[in-house]
Design an enzyme around this catalytic site. Sequence first.
Site, PDB file in Angstrom:
ATOM      1  N   GLU A   1      22.831  55.897  19.126  1.00 42.56           N
ATOM      2  CA  GLU A   1      21.639  56.726  18.950  1.00 42.56           C
ATOM      3  C   GLU A   1      20.749  56.665  20.185  1.00 42.56           C
ATOM      4  OE1 GLU A   1      19.664  55.659  15.305  1.00 42.56           O
ATOM      5  OE2 GLU A   1      21.502  55.857  14.131  1.00 42.56           O
TER       6      GLU A   1
ATOM      7  N   TYR B   1      25.880  48.474  12.628  1.00 42.80           N
ATOM      8  CA  TYR B   1      24.473  48.714  12.945  1.00 42.80           C
ATOM      9  C   TYR B   1      24.210  48.660  14.447  1.00 42.80           C
ATOM     10  CZ  TYR B   1      22.111  49.247   8.429  1.00 42.80           C
ATOM     11  OH  TYR B   1      21.640  49.736   7.234  1.00 42.80           O
TER      12      TYR B   1
END
Length: 274
Positions: free
Chosen positions: A200, A193
Amino acid sequence: YHYYYYYNTKDTTMAKTTASAAVKYYLLAYNLILAILWLQVLVETIKTRHFANVYEKTSPILMIAQTAAVMEIAHAFFGLVKSPVLLTFLQVFSRIWTFWAVLVMTPETRKANLDFADVIGKVVKGGKWPLNSSSSFLSHVLKMGVNVKTLCIAWGITEVVRYSFYFFKLLSPKSGPPKVLVWLRYSLFLVLYPLGVASENALAYASIGPLGKSKKLDVLQMPNAMNVSLHGPTLMKVFMSCYMWGWPLLFSYMLKQRGKVLGGAASLRKRKTR
């Protein structure tokens, strides 16, 4: 009346059973296909040596696999799966945005490479994280470059495990998925994560300059009747700022799920040994 009621109830039960079976087979097919697609993305990513070539090698399959995730919002909304609609939407939206608004609309991001510490610093407190950590491993991680390759690795491993987990859970409701798969599902996110979020945001940050020049993502330009402008770089900054509250929400939810699943399994084993 009793004759009619009996057969009416029987028909309704059969219809519900048929619908339930259809939903099960659909979800089995959906999860299996997505697991295979993401495995292909992951293999191609690992095989590609330089990060700048990863998008070119993976984009055809990546486009299908990532865009198909939109269906998960519908699955949660219509009750086909027991997933929170808001959290599902947040997770899917961030990835869809990253693929279409960042990678597709700004080709420059496909070759961007930023330090992990820089990216996390921009998301968390708008600055650069200090690299003078007492841990050499942590210092190495903070100096690590994040790019489209780290993005596809984080996405790929996560999705192969997740879709495989759901597939086996549906296939064997009583026994459930293999224990190894359960552990991977509720443990790998601790590393993947943060890596995915950093990747991102790195690519989103790299897209701000090119979007300002190309104006591809400009929704509203001045002048207009509303006297309001919405241009690409601003939307991208809003997207990045959403991680301030969205990512902790998703991460804390997974931590709670991990505690319930793995913690519950450990407690059950202790009871059996007593």
